[in-house]
Design a protein around this motif. Structure first.
Motif, PDB file in Angstrom:
ATOM      1  N   VAL A   1     -26.196  23.357  -2.030  1.00  0.00           N
ATOM      2  CA  VAL A   1     -26.809  22.103  -2.483  1.00  0.00           C
ATOM      3  C   VAL A   1     -26.116  21.535  -3.724  1.00  0.00           C
ATOM      4  O   VAL A   1     -26.399  20.418  -4.127  1.00  0.00           O
ATOM      5  CB  VAL A   1     -28.325  22.278  -2.763  1.00  0.00           C
ATOM      6  CG1 VAL A   1     -29.059  22.680  -1.498  1.00  0.00           C
ATOM      7  CG2 VAL A   1     -28.575  23.293  -3.876  1.00  0.00           C
ATOM      8  N   ALA A   2     -25.209  22.311  -4.354  1.00  0.00           N
ATOM      9  CA  ALA A   2     -24.569  21.801  -5.576  1.00  0.00           C
ATOM     10  C   ALA A   2     -23.134  22.313  -5.682  1.00  0.00           C
ATOM     11  O   ALA A   2     -22.813  23.415  -5.212  1.00  0.00           O
ATOM     12  CB  ALA A   2     -25.364  22.235  -6.807  1.00  0.00           C
ATOM     13  N   LEU A   3     -22.324  21.478  -6.300  1.00  0.00           N
ATOM     14  CA  LEU A   3     -20.901  21.781  -6.448  1.00  0.00           C
ATOM     15  C   LEU A   3     -20.473  21.264  -7.825  1.00  0.00           C
ATOM     16  O   LEU A   3     -20.900  20.177  -8.237  1.00  0.00           O
ATOM     17  CB  LEU A   3     -20.164  21.010  -5.354  1.00  0.00           C
ATOM     18  CG  LEU A   3     -18.736  21.352  -4.978  1.00  0.00           C
ATOM     19  CD1 LEU A   3     -18.599  22.814  -4.590  1.00  0.00           C
ATOM     20  CD2 LEU A   3     -18.305  20.463  -3.809  1.00  0.00           C
ATOM     21  N   ALA A   4     -19.625  22.045  -8.530  1.00  0.00           N
ATOM     22  CA  ALA A   4     -19.125  21.566  -9.826  1.00  0.00           C
ATOM     23  C   ALA A   4     -17.630  21.784  -9.918  1.00  0.00           C
ATOM     24  O   ALA A   4     -17.105  22.786  -9.415  1.00  0.00           O
ATOM     25  CB  ALA A   4     -19.823  22.316 -10.971  1.00  0.00           C
ATOM     26  N   GLY A   5     -16.950  20.836 -10.542  1.00  0.00           N
ATOM     27  CA  GLY A   5     -15.512  20.974 -10.722  1.00  0.00           C
ATOM     28  C   GLY A   5     -14.947  19.786 -11.472  1.00  0.00           C
ATOM     29  O   GLY A   5     -15.610  18.752 -11.605  1.00  0.00           O
TER      30      GLY A   5
ATOM     31  N   ARG B   1     -11.623  15.158  -5.659  1.00  0.00           N
ATOM     32  CA  ARG B   1     -11.857  16.313  -4.768  1.00  0.00           C
ATOM     33  C   ARG B   1     -13.353  16.654  -4.718  1.00  0.00           C
ATOM     34  O   ARG B   1     -13.864  17.058  -3.672  1.00  0.00           O
ATOM     35  CB  ARG B   1     -11.034  17.509  -5.270  1.00  0.00           C
ATOM     36  CG  ARG B   1     -11.241  18.762  -4.468  1.00  0.00           C
ATOM     37  CD  ARG B   1      -9.976  19.535  -4.176  1.00  0.00           C
ATOM     38  NE  ARG B   1     -10.292  20.703  -3.328  1.00  0.00           N
ATOM     39  CZ  ARG B   1     -10.300  20.683  -2.019  1.00  0.00           C
ATOM     40  NH1 ARG B   1      -9.978  19.591  -1.352  1.00  0.00           N
ATOM     41  NH2 ARG B   1     -10.604  21.770  -1.318  1.00  0.00           N
ATOM     42  N   LEU B   2     -14.033  16.481  -5.838  1.00  0.00           N
ATOM     43  CA  LEU B   2     -15.473  16.761  -5.903  1.00  0.00           C
ATOM     44  C   LEU B   2     -16.212  15.870  -4.894  1.00  0.00           C
ATOM     45  O   LEU B   2     -17.011  16.359  -4.078  1.00  0.00           O
ATOM     46  CB  LEU B   2     -15.964  16.499  -7.329  1.00  0.00           C
ATOM     47  CG  LEU B   2     -17.426  16.798  -7.640  1.00  0.00           C
ATOM     48  CD1 LEU B   2     -17.727  18.289  -7.498  1.00  0.00           C
ATOM     49  CD2 LEU B   2     -17.784  16.349  -9.064  1.00  0.00           C
ATOM     50  N   VAL B   3     -15.909  14.581  -4.927  1.00  0.00           N
ATOM     51  CA  VAL B   3     -16.581  13.639  -4.020  1.00  0.00           C
ATOM     52  C   VAL B   3     -16.171  13.935  -2.576  1.00  0.00           C
ATOM     53  O   VAL B   3     -17.012  13.979  -1.669  1.00  0.00           O
ATOM     54  CB  VAL B   3     -16.229  12.182  -4.421  1.00  0.00           C
ATOM     55  CG1 VAL B   3     -16.730  11.200  -3.367  1.00  0.00           C
ATOM     56  CG2 VAL B   3     -16.837  11.874  -5.782  1.00  0.00           C
ATOM     57  N   HIS B   4     -14.883  14.200  -2.364  1.00  0.00           N
ATOM     58  CA  HIS B   4     -14.400  14.468  -1.006  1.00  0.00           C
ATOM     59  C   HIS B   4     -15.087  15.707  -0.418  1.00  0.00           C
ATOM     60  O   HIS B   4     -15.612  15.670   0.698  1.00  0.00           O
ATOM     61  CB  HIS B   4     -12.882  14.657  -1.034  1.00  0.00           C
ATOM     62  CG  HIS B   4     -12.317  15.134   0.264  1.00  0.00           C
ATOM     63  ND1 HIS B   4     -12.153  14.288   1.348  1.00  0.00           N
ATOM     64  CD2 HIS B   4     -11.914  16.366   0.684  1.00  0.00           C
ATOM     65  CE1 HIS B   4     -11.676  14.982   2.364  1.00  0.00           C
ATOM     66  NE2 HIS B   4     -11.517  16.243   1.995  1.00  0.00           N
ATOM     67  N   LEU B   5     -15.095  16.800  -1.203  1.00  0.00           N
ATOM     68  CA  LEU B   5     -15.718  18.039  -0.695  1.00  0.00           C
ATOM     69  C   LEU B   5     -17.225  17.841  -0.494  1.00  0.00           C
ATOM     70  O   LEU B   5     -17.795  18.284   0.498  1.00  0.00           O
ATOM     71  CB  LEU B   5     -15.509  19.184  -1.689  1.00  0.00           C
ATOM     72  CG  LEU B   5     -14.332  20.111  -1.474  1.00  0.00           C
ATOM     73  CD1 LEU B   5     -14.377  21.229  -2.515  1.00  0.00           C
ATOM     74  CD2 LEU B   5     -14.324  20.719  -0.079  1.00  0.00           C
ATOM     75  N   GLY B   6     -17.854  17.138  -1.451  1.00  0.00           N
ATOM     76  CA  GLY B   6     -19.291  16.873  -1.349  1.00  0.00           C
ATOM     77  C   GLY B   6     -19.595  16.134  -0.052  1.00  0.00           C
ATOM     78  O   GLY B   6     -20.542  16.487   0.666  1.00  0.00           O
ATOM     79  N   GLN B   7     -18.772  15.131   0.247  1.00  0.00           N
ATOM     80  CA  GLN B   7     -19.025  14.344   1.465  1.00  0.00           C
ATOM     81  C   GLN B   7     -18.743  15.147   2.732  1.00  0.00           C
ATOM     82  O   GLN B   7     -19.545  15.182   3.659  1.00  0.00           O
ATOM     83  CB  GLN B   7     -18.164  13.075   1.458  1.00  0.00           C
ATOM     84  CG  GLN B   7     -18.778  12.003   0.571  1.00  0.00           C
ATOM     85  CD  GLN B   7     -17.886  10.790   0.401  1.00  0.00           C
ATOM     86  OE1 GLN B   7     -16.725  10.788   0.818  1.00  0.00           O
ATOM     87  NE2 GLN B   7     -18.407   9.762  -0.260  1.00  0.00           N
TER      88      GLN B   7
END
Ligand SMILES: NC(=O)c1ccc[n+]([C@@H]2O[C@H](COP(=O)([O-])OP(=O)(O)OC[C@H]3O[C@@H](n4cnc5c(N)ncnc54)[C@H](O)[C@@H]3O)[C@@H](O)[C@H]2O)c1
Length: 371
Positions: free
Chosen positions: A45-49, A54-60
């Motif tokens: 449910v959460a990602l940080a970097g 890349r954050l937005v790409h991986l999140g999507q």
């Protein structure tokens, strides 16, 4: 708690989805997130970097709703059960200790920490909070390593008196000026990067002996001269001084059971060996060699014995599916769900960090160090 009540608690725990936050967007962080997403009942449910695109790409692509620039914001999320740490090595301890103190279970990349003192503080935090602290010793989960362990347990090769264990690359420094070659961010070079996996496999195969002394040397002249980068584009001219770590470490370890371990790890060298992992066990009744060239999946294991008076080589047909992250993360999730967390507070990983720390100290002092 009665057996029925504790079974009911375990079932309830299994039924509730486990919520995970992953810190780090590189190879390791991406592999963590993808491995969790393969497990039913686990949600990332959460990602940080620090790389916004890349954050937005991986999140999507992975469908992760909460995205953060800094790990503090992720660890502060109440709803998380698990924090997965896949950042530069120096951040493993602060992130893990903060997450454990906040009551999360932690899955941390190798090396556990950059010093033995930090590693012990991480283990203490896990024990204090009674939460799981597991480390990504994924290569141990390779099918060939697991087969060799079963062979040793069920058939054996007699007393194992000596081990030769190496991981050698010809040109495998992961970026001559990246965080991997910063003493502050990585804690060391080839030894702390590739060494934990080799040490973990050896100690696992030997049934966890205690290492009592280490005598080590380290060299960094090749990297300092600008040789050996994995990415040729990153190569700098000789004389540059920002390569702060070793590209080769060699050590002799003694254990409390009398087995000696010759241990050599190198990122680079003008040599034929190129991305080769080799672990040779020498036993009184037989020997075994795991030779993994360039992450090979087949034909990696040979057992040597004398049978009916002749030397015989046995080559088990074992196929390796992957580098083991899905398996080690699956085991970690099962441990979290089991509710039985004693003995899962990072104990083995702490000893591995103590050994690596002692190797660096031995190289610095120029003499053998006792643990
Ligand atoms: N087990 C394995 O087989 C394996 C393989 C590769 C790497 N690793 C380990 O994984 C870790 C990461 O390696 P990598 O190759 O993915 O590195 P990387 O440099 O590709 O990624 C590191 C990530 O950490 C993030 N980060 C740094 N500071 C941060 C902060 N303050 N807050 C939030 N995020 C932050 C960066 O933004 C980046 O996304 C290392 O400890 C490495 O040893 C393990």
């Amino acid at each position: 708690m009665s057996e029925v009540a504790s079974e009911a608690t375990a079932l309830a725990r299994e039924a509730a989805p486990l919520k995970v936050g992953v810190v780090g967007l590189g190879y390791a962080g991406t592999t963590h997130a993808e491995s969790y997403l393969r497990i039913p009942g686990v949600e990332v449910v959460a990602l940080a970097g620090k790389e916004p695109d890349r954050l937005v790409h991986l999140g999507q692509t992975l469908g992760i709703p909460h995205l953060f620039d800094d790990w503090h914001d992720l660890v502060a999320m109440d709803e998380l059960d698990i924090v997965s740490v896949a950042t530069p090595n120096a951040l493993h301890a602060p992130i893990s200790i903060a997450a454990l103190d906040a009551g999360k279970h932690v899955f941390c990349e190798k090396p556990l920490a950059i010093t033995a003192d930090e590693a012990r503080r991480m283990g203490d935090a896990a024990a204090r909070a009674d939460r799981v602290l597991e480390v990504a010793f994924n290569h141990r989960r390779r099918a060939d390593v697991q087969y060799l362990k079963r062979y040793l347990d069920e058939i054996g090769i007699g007393e194992i008196y000596h081990v030769r264990a190496t991981w050698k690359r010809r040109a495998g420094i992961p970026g001559l000026t990246s965080w991997f070659t910063s003493k502050t961010l990585a804690g060391g070079g080839a030894l702390i990067d590739l060494g934990p996996h080799v040490l973990d496999i050896v100690l696992f195969l030997l049934d966890e002996p205690h290492v009592t002394t280490v005598s080590a040397v380290t060299h960094g002249a090749l990297g300092r001269a600008g040789y050996g980068a994995m990415d040729k584009g990153a190569q700098f001219a000789g004389g540059h001084t920002s390569f702060e770590v070793e590209d080769l470490a060699s050590a002799l370890l003694r254990t409390d059971r009398g087995t000696s371990i010759q241990y050599e790890i190198s990122w680079a060298g003008h040599t034929a060996d190129d991305e080769d992992i080799s672990i040779e066990l020498l036993g009184v009744e037989g020997g075994a060699r795991l030779l993994v060239k360039r992450y090979a999946s087949d034909g990696t294991l040979t057992i040597y014995r004398d049978i009916a008076g002749e030397a015989v080589d046995i080559t088990p047909h074992v196929h390796v599916e992957d580098k083991g992250h899905p398996t080690v993360i699956g085991e970690f999730v099962r441990t979290v769900r089991s509710g039985r967390w004693a003995g899962h507070h990072g104990e083995d990983a702490v000893h591995r960090t103590e050994i690596l720390d002692a190797a660096y100290e031995s190289a610095r002092l120029g003499k053998e160090v006792a643990l």
